[in-house]
Design a protein around this motif. Structure first.
Motif, mmCIF file in Angstrom:
data_model
loop_
_atom_site.group_PDB
_atom_site.id
_atom_site.type_symbol
_atom_site.label_atom_id
_atom_site.label_comp_id
_atom_site.label_asym_id
_atom_site.label_seq_id
_atom_site.Cartn_x
_atom_site.Cartn_y
_atom_site.Cartn_z
ATOM 1 N N GLY A 1 0.773 -1.240 0.000
ATOM 2 C CA GLY A 1 0.000 0.000 0.000
ATOM 3 C C GLY A 1 0.800 1.283 0.000
ATOM 4 O O GLY A 1 0.300 2.318 -0.462
ATOM 5 N N ARG B 1 1.618 2.758 -3.535
ATOM 6 C CA ARG B 1 0.444 3.355 -4.174
ATOM 7 C C ARG B 1 0.132 4.715 -3.575
ATOM 8 O O ARG B 1 -0.192 5.666 -4.296
ATOM 9 C CB ARG B 1 -0.759 2.423 -4.013
ATOM 10 C CG ARG B 1 -2.050 2.967 -4.594
ATOM 11 C CD ARG B 1 -1.964 3.058 -6.114
ATOM 12 N NE ARG B 1 -3.140 3.715 -6.699
ATOM 13 C CZ ARG B 1 -3.233 5.022 -6.887
ATOM 14 N NH1 ARG B 1 -2.240 5.822 -6.521
ATOM 15 N NH2 ARG B 1 -4.305 5.536 -7.445
ATOM 16 N N CYS C 1 -5.560 0.725 -1.100
ATOM 17 C CA CYS C 1 -4.088 0.729 -1.168
ATOM 18 C C CYS C 1 -3.540 -0.646 -0.815
ATOM 19 O O CYS C 1 -2.632 -1.153 -1.476
ATOM 20 C CB CYS C 1 -3.509 1.783 -0.226
ATOM 21 S SG CYS C 1 -3.668 3.466 -0.853
ATOM 22 N N GLY D 1 -3.119 -1.747 -4.540
ATOM 23 C CA GLY D 1 -2.142 -0.685 -4.754
ATOM 24 C C GLY D 1 -1.147 -0.993 -5.850
ATOM 25 O O GLY D 1 -0.987 -0.262 -6.816
#
Lengths: 334, 334
Positions: free
Chosen positions: B168, B171, B268, B272
């Protein structure tokens, strides 16, 4: 970094055009497309040969190039590197940047690519596809028995120098495509139609794999002619710390080159590039073996000169005079 | 086709920035840069693992990206594929299209590239350099003991699912770089300065090679997370013909992600992409072995779910509810 965009089209595209059943003659591939890595199993005791080439639109091929030819050529220039090493193909990876996902283009490209791959039992084992300015990057893998590689550094004084096929036609075809005045004036505006061989030599070069394998363990040094005969022979000379004399009258001359002036003809022969022929050296006592290799591989081979102890590359003219050649190969950042 | 231009700059460039002395810890390389092919010698009986990735400006990295980071990342994403297979690196090739031969750029790129290559004893063995829109294509080679490859198709019902590190952050860093409103509003305009870890995760991912090797022969299936946890786990499920339940409360949460709304945070974590963590499955009786692999490789590993006989990917919420996840990985041609 992946720009966030939804969909599953990429994977579909790849599957449709590039995923195929395992090639029955490719026992060296344990796992092909579809995992994080492909798995290759060379024959026990063999060495792996690897080469990579990137082809960019506008530099290695003209914008709008016929995709079937492009598929052939992208693989051919890589297989040519295996040939120059004396290796047998095991497989290749393809990374492809495309400005758009054009079905027609992909189908035609795949057709040209796989026709050549199948002819040499060289399966596609992995790849990557992305959007971007057109760019084709192929990496080929081959195998060799230990100690049999044809290295650039292995030429020895008094070796004979040989050339497969003939050089110069690809360069002339390019000049005619680009309508360079010296080519059009000498050959006429219809030359490409009159001599289809010319453009075929540019678009669909023949990797000399059978010859390369027949020479492994026989020839000393080898290289494939991509930048021009003089430049690529020059790489052998530099790596081996030797020089060479080229017998210009021994260079085979394609019919299409005959209308050129002597100077332009010589330039095509020596500095043309994009020929994908093999230039190689072998000891004089191996002339019969080289002739047999040429015969068994059904590849024309000419003896075009000899390696000298003293450095430099000299061209011997038919009248007995000689001149020094400076390599003028293509350079992507000159 | 080589557009006719004189010079020898390309060869000089390559030599200066990419040709280096043989790596003392790289016994698998018999011949490196400078011939038609590189020659690799995997350990006897071992299988060769191969992967290729192409990185394009504006798609995989932003225009003007710091070249040291780019050098690291171009190799890292490829090494991550070896890690996901459980392979040990042998070497790599680099094909590089550059709009101009910028010395400063090349030096910085080579620095980032070789720092990572040296850390994993993975030498550059060959390559190609050309002029063109910025494009980086790396092909990596690794080796594996026979039968030890971590294949996508090997997940079995009741396997535990594990994740290395956490997802995550890459992203979120990308969203902050692109000033996507949801990210800036939640985290503030200074978030990248306040949490340098975020951008480092985007620019300099860590290939989990030591973990991958420790899992070879222990784990069943593995993949690296490049398109997003849900999408890449989905590849395992599809290839193995199974389903999975993900325990959302078991997903490790980076500090930087805490300001996000629950929905954005989950997006995310699951979709992500660009994380280059390993997601893998192993039989429940191997929990202690997996813990040891995590410890010996100094890699955090979380158990995040289990493989199910029934297809599909379900997310279990902490309150006991669940929902079906559709993979929304990145697609280059969606």
């Amino acid at each position: 970094m992946n720009m966030p965009r939804p969909g599953v089209g990429e994977f579909d595209l790849i599957r449709r055009h590039f995923q195929r059943p395992a090639h029955p003659q490719a026992p060296g591939v344990a796992l092909g497309i579809g995992d994080d890595c492909a798995l290759l199993v060379p024959e026990p005791g063999h060495t792996l040969a690897v080469s990579t080439d990137m082809l960019v639109e506008g530099r290695h091929f003209l914008a709008g190039a016929e995709p079937t030819h492009l598929g052939h050529k992208a693989l051919a220039v890589n297989l040519s590197d295996l040939a120059a090493m004396g290796a047998r193909p095991l497989g290749f990876t393809l990374a492809l940047a495309l400005p758009e996902a054009n079905e027609h283009w992909l189908a035609a490209f795949a057709q040209g690519l796989f026709a050549l791959a199948d002819a040499h039992a060289c399966p596609l084992v992995g790849g990557d596809t992305t959007r971007g300015p057109l760019n084709l990057c192929i990496t080929v893998f081959g195998q060799l028995a230990p100690g049999q590689a044809l290295r650039r550094s292995a030429a020895r004084p008094d070796d004979d120098i040989y050339l497969s096929g003939r050089t110069g036609e690809a360069r002339l075809a390019l000049a005619l495509l680009l309508q360079e005045p010296w080519a059009v004036q000498a050959c006429g505006a219809q030359a490409l139609e009159q001599h289809p061989q010319l453009q075929q030599r540019l678009d669909q070069p023949t990797p000399r794999l059978a010859l390369g394998r027949a020479l492994a363990g026989v020839a000393h040094a080898a290289i494939d002619v991509s930048d021009g005969l003089a430049a690529d022979l020059g790489h052998i000379l530099a790596a081996s710390g030797v020089g060479a004399e080229l017998d210009l009258s021994a260079l085979p001359l394609a019919e299409g080159l005959q209308p050129l002036t002597a100077a332009r003809r010589l330039q095509c022969l020596l500095n043309g590039g994009d020929d994908y022929e093999l230039v190689f050296t072998a000891a004089p006592q191996h002339r019969a073996t080289v002739a047999t290799a040429a015969q068994t591989s059904a590849t024309p081979v000419s003896r075009i000169g000899r390696i000298t102890q003293s450095p430099g590359l000299r061209a011997l003219h038919p009248d007995g005079s000689s001149h020094s050649i400076e390599a003028q190969g293509f350079d992507h950042f000159g």
